[in-house]
Design a protein around this motif. Structure first.
Motif, PDB file in Angstrom:
ATOM      1  N   VAL A  85       5.293   0.186 -12.022  1.00  8.95           N
ATOM      2  CA  VAL A  85       5.759   0.107 -10.660  1.00  8.95           C
ATOM      3  C   VAL A  85       4.641  -0.225  -9.783  1.00  8.95           C
ATOM      4  CG1 VAL A  85       6.539   1.413  -8.595  1.00  8.95           C
ATOM      5  CG2 VAL A  85       7.632   1.881 -11.019  1.00  8.95           C
ATOM      6  N   LEU A  86       3.505   0.648 -10.072  1.00  7.37           N
ATOM      7  CA  LEU A  86       2.193   0.420  -9.108  1.00  7.37           C
ATOM      8  C   LEU A  86       1.851  -1.186  -9.311  1.00  7.37           C
ATOM      9  CD1 LEU A  86      -0.924   2.459  -9.061  1.00  7.37           C
ATOM     10  CD2 LEU A  86      -1.283   0.074  -9.702  1.00  7.37           C
ATOM     11  N   LEU A  87       1.820  -1.859 -10.529  1.00  6.57           N
ATOM     12  CA  LEU A  87       1.480  -3.044 -10.687  1.00  6.57           C
ATOM     13  C   LEU A  87       2.379  -4.209  -9.906  1.00  6.57           C
ATOM     14  CD1 LEU A  87       0.396  -3.160 -14.465  1.00  6.57           C
ATOM     15  CD2 LEU A  87      -1.052  -3.079 -12.567  1.00  6.57           C
ATOM     16  N   LEU A  88       3.758  -3.840  -9.903  1.00 10.70           N
ATOM     17  CA  LEU A  88       4.696  -4.680  -9.351  1.00 10.70           C
ATOM     18  C   LEU A  88       4.404  -4.783  -7.783  1.00 10.70           C
ATOM     19  CD1 LEU A  88       7.951  -3.601 -11.145  1.00 10.70           C
ATOM     20  CD2 LEU A  88       6.815  -6.101 -11.112  1.00 10.70           C
ATOM     21  N   MET A  89       3.992  -3.398  -7.170  1.00 11.97           N
ATOM     22  CA  MET A  89       3.715  -3.525  -5.946  1.00 11.97           C
ATOM     23  C   MET A  89       2.217  -4.364  -5.516  1.00 11.97           C
ATOM     24  SD  MET A  89       6.161  -2.090  -5.052  1.00 11.97           S
ATOM     25  CE  MET A  89       7.281  -2.532  -6.260  1.00 11.97           C
ATOM     26  N   ARG A  90       1.472  -4.242  -6.526  1.00 13.10           N
ATOM     27  CA  ARG A  90       0.320  -4.828  -6.337  1.00 13.10           C
ATOM     28  C   ARG A  90       0.482  -6.444  -6.316  1.00 13.10           C
ATOM     29  NH1 ARG A  90      -4.370  -2.639  -4.168  1.00 13.10           N
ATOM     30  NH2 ARG A  90      -5.629  -3.994  -5.722  1.00 13.10           N
ATOM     31  N   ILE A  91       1.464  -6.895  -6.782  1.00 13.42           N
ATOM     32  CA  ILE A  91       1.973  -8.408  -6.870  1.00 13.42           C
ATOM     33  C   ILE A  91       2.019  -8.629  -5.283  1.00 13.42           C
ATOM     34  CG2 ILE A  91       3.798  -9.996  -7.203  1.00 13.42           C
ATOM     35  CD1 ILE A  91       4.093  -8.683 -10.092  1.00 13.42           C
ATOM     36  N   LEU A  92       2.721  -7.972  -4.417  1.00 14.62           N
ATOM     37  CA  LEU A  92       3.180  -8.011  -3.115  1.00 14.62           C
ATOM     38  C   LEU A  92       1.710  -8.225  -2.168  1.00 14.62           C
ATOM     39  CD1 LEU A  92       5.767  -5.362  -2.263  1.00 14.62           C
ATOM     40  CD2 LEU A  92       6.035  -7.768  -2.986  1.00 14.62           C
ATOM     41  N   LEU A  93       0.860  -7.330  -2.702  1.00 11.91           N
ATOM     42  CA  LEU A  93      -0.728  -7.486  -1.984  1.00 11.91           C
ATOM     43  C   LEU A  93      -1.177  -9.042  -2.478  1.00 11.91           C
ATOM     44  CD1 LEU A  93      -2.955  -6.526  -0.232  1.00 11.91           C
ATOM     45  CD2 LEU A  93      -3.818  -5.638  -2.463  1.00 11.91           C
ATOM     46  N   GLY A  94      -1.068  -9.258  -3.571  1.00 20.09           N
ATOM     47  CA  GLY A  94      -1.536 -10.738  -4.173  1.00 20.09           C
ATOM     48  C   GLY A  94      -0.902 -11.999  -3.411  1.00 20.09           C
ATOM     49  N   VAL A  95       0.453 -11.774  -3.023  1.00 16.76           N
ATOM     50  CA  VAL A  95       1.151 -12.869  -2.275  1.00 16.76           C
ATOM     51  C   VAL A  95       0.620 -12.895  -1.085  1.00 16.76           C
ATOM     52  CG1 VAL A  95       3.268 -13.673  -1.344  1.00 16.76           C
ATOM     53  CG2 VAL A  95       3.383 -12.921  -3.658  1.00 16.76           C
ATOM     54  N   ALA A  96       0.292 -11.824  -0.206  1.00 18.49           N
ATOM     55  CA  ALA A  96      -0.184 -11.791   0.939  1.00 18.49           C
ATOM     56  C   ALA A  96      -1.725 -12.335   1.080  1.00 18.49           C
ATOM     57  CB  ALA A  96      -0.235 -10.283   1.612  1.00 18.49           C
ATOM     58  N   LEU A  97      -2.437 -11.741  -0.022  1.00 19.91           N
ATOM     59  CA  LEU A  97      -4.173 -12.111  -0.013  1.00 19.91           C
ATOM     60  C   LEU A  97      -4.042 -13.842  -0.081  1.00 19.91           C
ATOM     61  CD1 LEU A  97      -6.689 -10.717  -0.091  1.00 19.91           C
ATOM     62  CD2 LEU A  97      -6.555 -10.850  -2.705  1.00 19.91           C
ATOM     63  N   GLY A  98      -3.474 -14.239  -0.983  1.00 19.27           N
ATOM     64  CA  GLY A  98      -3.566 -15.641  -1.450  1.00 19.27           C
ATOM     65  C   GLY A  98      -3.200 -16.499  -0.221  1.00 19.27           C
ATOM     66  N   GLY A  99      -1.841 -16.186   0.027  1.00 18.71           N
ATOM     67  CA  GLY A  99      -1.288 -17.078   1.264  1.00 18.71           C
ATOM     68  C   GLY A  99      -2.027 -17.039   2.493  1.00 18.71           C
ATOM     69  N   PHE A 100      -2.826 -15.761   2.787  1.00 15.34           N
ATOM     70  CA  PHE A 100      -3.632 -15.649   4.039  1.00 15.34           C
ATOM     71  C   PHE A 100      -4.731 -16.681   3.773  1.00 15.34           C
ATOM     72  CE2 PHE A 100      -7.140 -13.998   6.583  1.00 15.34           C
ATOM     73  CZ  PHE A 100      -6.270 -13.589   7.920  1.00 15.34           C
TER      74      PHE A 100
ATOM     75  N   ASN B 196       0.729  -1.313  -0.172  1.00 15.94           N
ATOM     76  CA  ASN B 196       0.049  -0.009   0.033  1.00 15.94           C
ATOM     77  C   ASN B 196       0.843   1.259   0.072  1.00 15.94           C
ATOM     78  OD1 ASN B 196      -2.401  -1.229   0.041  1.00 15.94           O
ATOM     79  ND2 ASN B 196      -2.471  -1.611   2.109  1.00 15.94           N
ATOM     80  N   LEU B 197       1.902   1.295   0.686  1.00 17.43           N
ATOM     81  CA  LEU B 197       2.919   2.507   1.041  1.00 17.43           C
ATOM     82  C   LEU B 197       3.516   2.756  -0.570  1.00 17.43           C
ATOM     83  CD1 LEU B 197       4.434   2.123   4.374  1.00 17.43           C
ATOM     84  CD2 LEU B 197       2.817   3.769   3.566  1.00 17.43           C
ATOM     85  N   LEU B 198       4.013   1.689  -1.395  1.00 10.86           N
ATOM     86  CA  LEU B 198       4.674   1.875  -2.311  1.00 10.86           C
ATOM     87  C   LEU B 198       3.585   2.046  -3.419  1.00 10.86           C
ATOM     88  CD1 LEU B 198       7.184  -1.225  -1.844  1.00 10.86           C
ATOM     89  CD2 LEU B 198       7.698   1.173  -1.827  1.00 10.86           C
ATOM     90  N   VAL B 199       2.518   1.650  -3.333  1.00  9.82           N
ATOM     91  CA  VAL B 199       1.482   2.076  -4.486  1.00  9.82           C
ATOM     92  C   VAL B 199       1.119   3.462  -4.201  1.00  9.82           C
ATOM     93  CG1 VAL B 199      -1.019   1.772  -4.949  1.00  9.82           C
ATOM     94  CG2 VAL B 199       0.350  -0.254  -5.029  1.00  9.82           C
ATOM     95  N   ALA B 200       1.121   3.934  -3.108  1.00  9.87           N
ATOM     96  CA  ALA B 200       0.919   5.488  -2.770  1.00  9.87           C
ATOM     97  C   ALA B 200       1.752   6.390  -3.390  1.00  9.87           C
ATOM     98  CB  ALA B 200       0.678   5.608  -1.384  1.00  9.87           C
ATOM     99  N   PHE B 201       3.143   5.795  -3.244  1.00 10.43           N
ATOM    100  CA  PHE B 201       4.155   6.658  -3.830  1.00 10.43           C
ATOM    101  C   PHE B 201       4.882   6.312  -5.238  1.00 10.43           C
ATOM    102  CE2 PHE B 201       4.423   7.235   0.875  1.00 10.43           C
ATOM    103  CZ  PHE B 201       4.115   8.387   0.866  1.00 10.43           C
ATOM    104  N   SER B 202       3.969   5.371  -5.927  1.00 11.00           N
ATOM    105  CA  SER B 202       4.586   4.765  -7.229  1.00 11.00           C
ATOM    106  C   SER B 202       4.379   5.907  -8.317  1.00 11.00           C
ATOM    107  CB  SER B 202       3.704   3.658  -7.837  1.00 11.00           C
ATOM    108  OG  SER B 202       2.419   4.083  -7.545  1.00 11.00           O
TER     109      SER B 202
END
Length: 407
Positions: free
Chosen positions: A112-127, A101-107
């Motif tokens: 860059v924004l899409l790469l940072m959303r990958i991090l969220l996808g990892v967290a979402l699917g793993g959780f 979220n922080l990196l998307v906010a400053f992308s």
């Protein structure tokens, strides 16, 4: 029979004597934070696209990327982290949510924004893949449905809050402020989990191969197929809810927002109600939810279109579907207690696939038979899924440990 005893032994080694309710609530906060972050771009597409100099269609890929990565993360993360304390893994997911979220906010660009959303996808699917398995280790077996209903209530709250929150903050402070706020939610969640989650040493041997092994167990494949049907029908309906309501009653934006708010509030009630129902009637709950959604969808098409009537049917649909994630997570925990994380990964993959299938299938129906055809087709599919569950899906009773490996 020896396999059944072995599963009971596994279950008894991780089941706590007393419930850790504060830890359960910390997981609900995690669900809320993840869902809010996932849905934020939907309410911010226009300002995001203008700021980054791209079309709204391209900006919308921020949602697609997250969903695709979540699908694969749900299958792979349990195996890749199989030797790590689950507490550490869950804290890692919250950290990824904050960073994304922080990196998307400053992308500075869409890439860059899409790469940072990958991090969220990892967290979402793993959780999602671990939620039921962790819940099994936080409360006694008899309290599992209640714990799952609390955890997944975060879905309903996130669904209700994300779009209006994102829209408001985007209008007042700019779209980036919404992601900063989501990061702040993540910080609070991380702190809460840090103080409430107990140590959860790994107990299984989850690998990608394990997912296939679980799928081949008696009764599991048909259960997952039914899960896909239910979610496909729902997302076919929900993707096209706005054009349906606008075309049938001519509801304006403000009225539409109120109806969707009612849907979200009813969804929250349904999530909590499912925990109570699952304790008493696990099979009946799994069947009843899609029946109610199917009936509501058909009634929306077949009954005279009035604003009060459609608002009530929308609320019925929201309440019924609120119990679906809880019911299927409870089924996974009961049916595959020794590999709940791998089974949870299958559910994640199934739901993410159903999102794509529902949207695509609904689009085909829309082009062929109009918006009414979408609701008729999805409503019938929901009722057929309920029939399949009633006739073919084995639902272990609460207090049992699931299906033996060899019947």
């Amino acid at each position: 029979m020896n396999d059944y005893v072995a599963q009971a032994s596994i279950r008894s080694t991780v089941e706590p004597a007393t419930p850790a309710w504060m830890a359960v609530f910390s997981l609900a906060m995690g669900v809320f934070g993840l869902l809010t972050a996932e849905y934020l771009p939907a309410s911010l597409l226009t300002p995001m696209a203008m700021d980054l100099g791209v079309s709204e269609a391209l900006a919308g890929q921020a949602v697609t990327v997250t969903a695709v990565v979540a699908l694969f993360a749900g299958l792979l993360v349990p195996g890749l982290t199989r030797g790590i304390d689950r507490r550490v893994v869950l804290l890692g997911f919250s950290t990824l949510m904050i960073a994304s979220n922080l990196l998307v906010a400053f992308s500075s660009s869409l890439a860059v924004l899409l790469l940072m959303r990958i991090l969220l996808g990892v967290a979402l699917g793993g959780f999602w893949s671990m939620a039921a398995a962790v819940a099994m280790r936080l409360v006694p077996a008899a309290l599992l449905p209640r714990a799952l209903s609390i955890i997944f209530s975060g879905i309903a709250v996130g669904t209700v809050v994300a779009v209006p929150l994102g829209s408001y903050l985007g209008d007042v402070y700019g779209w980036r402020s919404a992601f900063v706020a989501a990061a702040a939610v993540g910080v609070v969640t991380l702190a809460f989990q840090l103080f409430t989650l107990p140590s959860l040493p790994p107990t299984g041997s989850a690998r990608l191969r394990t997912v296939l092994d679980v799928l081949l167990r008696p009764g599991i494949a048909i259960g997952m197929f039914a899960c896909v049907l239910v979610h496909t029908a729902h997302f076919a309906l929900f993707t096209y809810i706005r054009p349906f309501l606008e075309s049938t009653t001519g509801v304006q934006t403000q009225g539409l927002a109120l109806m969707l708010l009612g849907f979200g509030a009813a969804n929250f009630v349904g999530t909590l109600l499912a925990g109570w129902l699952l304790v008493r009637h696990p099979r009946g709950t799994l069947v009843l939810m899609p029946v109610l959604v199917g009936v509501a969808a058909l009634a929306l098409v077949l009954l005279p279109a009035t604003l009060p009537g459609q608002a009530l049917l929308l609320a019925l649909w929201g309440m019924a579907f609120g119990g679906v994630p809880v019911a299927w997570s409870n089924w996974v925990a009961r049916a595959v207690p020794d590999q709940a994380e791998s089974a949870g990964g299958m559910v994640v993959a199934s739901v993410q696939s159903a999102i794509a299938a529902g949207a695509a299938g609904g689009g085909v129906m829309f082009s062929v038979s109009g918006i009414g055809g979408v609701f008729l087709g999805a409503g019938v599919l929901m009722l057929l899924a309920a029939l399949l569950i009633a006739l073919r899906v084995h639902v272990p009773r609460n207090g049992t440990v699931g299906v033996p490996l060899h019947l």
